[in-house]
Design a protein around this motif. Structure first.
Motif, short mmCIF file in Angstrom:
data_model
loop_
_atom_site.label_atom_id
_atom_site.label_comp_id
_atom_site.label_asym_id
_atom_site.label_seq_id
_atom_site.Cartn_x
_atom_site.Cartn_y
_atom_site.Cartn_z
N VAL A 87 -37.18 -54.27 63.43
CA VAL A 87 -36.04 -53.70 64.14
C VAL A 87 -35.72 -54.49 65.40
O VAL A 87 -34.55 -54.70 65.75
CB VAL A 87 -36.31 -52.22 64.48
N GLY A 88 -36.75 -54.96 66.10
CA GLY A 88 -36.52 -55.72 67.32
C GLY A 88 -35.76 -57.01 67.08
O GLY A 88 -34.80 -57.32 67.81
N THR A 89 -36.15 -57.76 66.05
CA THR A 89 -35.44 -58.99 65.72
C THR A 89 -34.02 -58.70 65.28
O THR A 89 -33.07 -59.41 65.65
CB THR A 89 -36.20 -59.77 64.64
N ALA A 90 -33.85 -57.66 64.47
CA ALA A 90 -32.50 -57.29 64.04
C ALA A 90 -31.62 -56.99 65.25
O ALA A 90 -30.48 -57.47 65.34
CB ALA A 90 -32.57 -56.07 63.12
N ARG A 91 -32.15 -56.23 66.18
CA ARG A 91 -31.39 -55.88 67.38
C ARG A 91 -30.99 -57.12 68.16
O ARG A 91 -29.86 -57.24 68.65
CB ARG A 91 -32.25 -54.95 68.23
N SER A 92 -31.93 -58.06 68.29
CA SER A 92 -31.65 -59.29 69.05
C SER A 92 -30.58 -60.14 68.39
O SER A 92 -29.92 -60.94 69.06
CB SER A 92 -32.93 -60.10 69.23
N ARG A 93 -30.40 -59.96 67.09
CA ARG A 93 -29.36 -60.71 66.36
C ARG A 93 -28.07 -59.91 66.23
O ARG A 93 -27.17 -60.31 65.49
CB ARG A 93 -29.89 -61.10 64.98
N SER A 98 -30.28 -48.29 60.76
CA SER A 98 -30.24 -46.83 60.68
C SER A 98 -31.21 -46.37 59.61
O SER A 98 -31.64 -47.15 58.76
CB SER A 98 -28.82 -46.32 60.38
N ASN A 99 -31.56 -45.09 59.65
CA ASN A 99 -32.48 -44.53 58.65
C ASN A 99 -32.00 -43.15 58.23
O ASN A 99 -30.87 -42.75 58.54
CB ASN A 99 -33.91 -44.50 59.19
N THR A 100 -32.85 -42.41 57.52
CA THR A 100 -32.44 -41.10 56.99
C THR A 100 -33.48 -40.04 57.35
O THR A 100 -34.17 -39.52 56.46
CB THR A 100 -32.24 -41.15 55.47
N PRO A 101 -33.60 -39.68 58.61
CA PRO A 101 -34.64 -38.73 59.02
C PRO A 101 -34.29 -37.29 58.64
O PRO A 101 -33.12 -36.94 58.45
CB PRO A 101 -34.67 -38.89 60.54
N HIS A 317 -17.94 -46.51 65.23
CA HIS A 317 -18.82 -45.70 66.06
C HIS A 317 -20.28 -46.02 65.75
O HIS A 317 -20.61 -46.60 64.72
CB HIS A 317 -18.55 -44.21 65.82
N ARG A 318 -21.15 -45.57 66.64
CA ARG A 318 -22.58 -45.76 66.44
C ARG A 318 -23.06 -44.88 65.30
O ARG A 318 -22.76 -43.68 65.27
CB ARG A 318 -23.31 -45.40 67.73
N VAL A 323 -31.61 -46.54 64.66
CA VAL A 323 -32.98 -46.73 65.13
C VAL A 323 -32.98 -47.84 66.17
O VAL A 323 -32.40 -48.91 65.93
CB VAL A 323 -33.91 -47.10 63.97
N VAL A 324 -33.62 -47.61 67.30
CA VAL A 324 -33.75 -48.64 68.31
C VAL A 324 -35.23 -48.89 68.55
O VAL A 324 -36.07 -48.02 68.32
CB VAL A 324 -33.05 -48.23 69.64
N PRO A 325 -35.59 -50.12 68.99
CA PRO A 325 -37.01 -50.45 69.14
C PRO A 325 -37.78 -49.46 70.01
O PRO A 325 -38.95 -49.20 69.75
CB PRO A 325 -36.96 -51.85 69.79
N GLY A 326 -37.15 -48.89 71.03
CA GLY A 326 -37.84 -47.96 71.91
C GLY A 326 -38.29 -46.69 71.22
O GLY A 326 -39.15 -45.96 71.72
#
Length: 328
Positions: A87-93, A98-101, A317-318, A323-326
């Motif tokens: 997820v971190g690398t994806a975010r940096s690019r 997203s996921n299905t919680p 929209h978001r 999902v974000v790395p944090g």
């Protein structure tokens, strides 16, 4: 976003209702076979898609993401767990994930309790006896298991699924205990009649049953390691419907073979489909093929969440389940 429909590549076969709805909404490329994509196929999909819809069987690491095309903007995972995605690398690019919680909470909790009962009451052994034709009638000493009413259940991870397991365990008369990164709200503890343990070691050493319900993150890898497994009572059992990497599978296998644990019920494995062959030989182990979420209703709801995430993104929209790395 452009007015043209998003190009969406799906890596596995999904329920027909989900595929049909995707076809109506997007320029979707569906999978003809249910076999996982190869790494080369995944790399190709990442280059040509606006949105990739992967599953847990697709390892999307930094090396693959480096091959992604400029048009890829969203990885809409079909499933709640995202430990197979960097997820971190994806975010940096500039690629959102997203996921299905939430949709599989009840199904997975049902399976956790099913495994508790299957192991403690020796259900698979009874089934095998009946299928072999060797059963010759009731006996006072045949296949004696353990009663779960009054036993202590230690829940490792008190999120949505852990709390759902606790509700079921209370209905069976079990005493609920839990360890979590953060203590849950007092009203939740009161509702579940749950006892919080700040020390995982102390909780593990006192439980009759351990249920693993935490996600796989760097901090939970081998959380149940050899040292901690040895703290468990020899009469205790452990069940895992979360992620296989949370338990040191080799250490668990050694202890089960040595009679240092009474049993285990596993729906997930440390190396995916590569299951330790020694586990298969043990009569006190119940192995399931990662079917905790395998209900028709749950799998369709997962697909509906994926569609909502993509549609919301397409509308500028978001995604609601970003999902974000944090978060990890």
């Amino acid at each position: 976003m452009p007015a043209t429909r998003l190009s969406v590549v799906v890596t596995r076969r999904l329920p027909e209702a989900v595929e049909t709805r995707m076809t109506e909404l997007f320029d979707v490329e569906l999978r003809d076979t249910d076999a996982p994509m190869t790494r080369d196929e995944l790399a190709s999909a990442l280059r040509r898609a606006d949105v990739l819809v992967p599953t847990i069987t697709d390892a999307i690491d930094a090396g693959l993401l480096a091959q992604a095309g400029d048009r890829l903007k969203l990885i809409a995972n079909y499933g709640a767990g995202v430990d197979h995605i960097d997820v971190g690398t994806a975010r940096s690019r500039g690629i959102l994930v997203s996921n299905t919680p939430g949709v599989l909470t009840e199904d997975t909790a049902d399976m956790a309790m099913a495994l508790v009962l299957a192991v403690t009451r020796r259900i698979p052994e009874g089934l095998a006896l009946m299928q072999s034709g060797d059963w010759h009638g009731w006996s006072p000493l045949s296949l004696l298991g353990g009663r779960i009413g009054g036993k202590r259940l230690g829940i490792l991870g008190m999120g949505r699924i852990g709390q759902a397991v606790a509700r079921r365990a209370r209905a069976f008369g079990m005493q609920v205990h839990y360890h979590n990164r953060r203590r849950v709200r007092p009203e939740v503890e009161a509702e579940l009649e749950a006892t919080y343990w700040e020390s995982l070691d102390q909780m593990v050493s006192r439980m009759d049953v351990i249920s693993v319900n935490c996600p796989h993150t760097p901090s939970t890898f081998h959380l149940m390691n050899a040292r901690r497994l040895k703290l468990m009572k020899p009469t205790a059992v452990i069940v895992n419907t979360s992620r296989g990497e949370v338990i040191d599978e080799n250490a668990l296998t050694r202890m089960l073979r040595a009679g240092e644990l009474a049993g285990a019920g596993l729906d997930v494995y440390e190396r995916g489909a590569e299951i330790n062959p020694r586990l298969r030989e043990l009569p006190n182990v119940v192995l399931l093929p990662h079917m905790g979420s395998a209900t028709r209703e749950g799998r369709i709801e997962m697909g509906e969440k994926v569609i909502i995430n993509i549609k919301t993104f397409a509308d500028g929209h978001r995604p609601p389940d970003q999902v974000v790395p944090g978060m990890l």
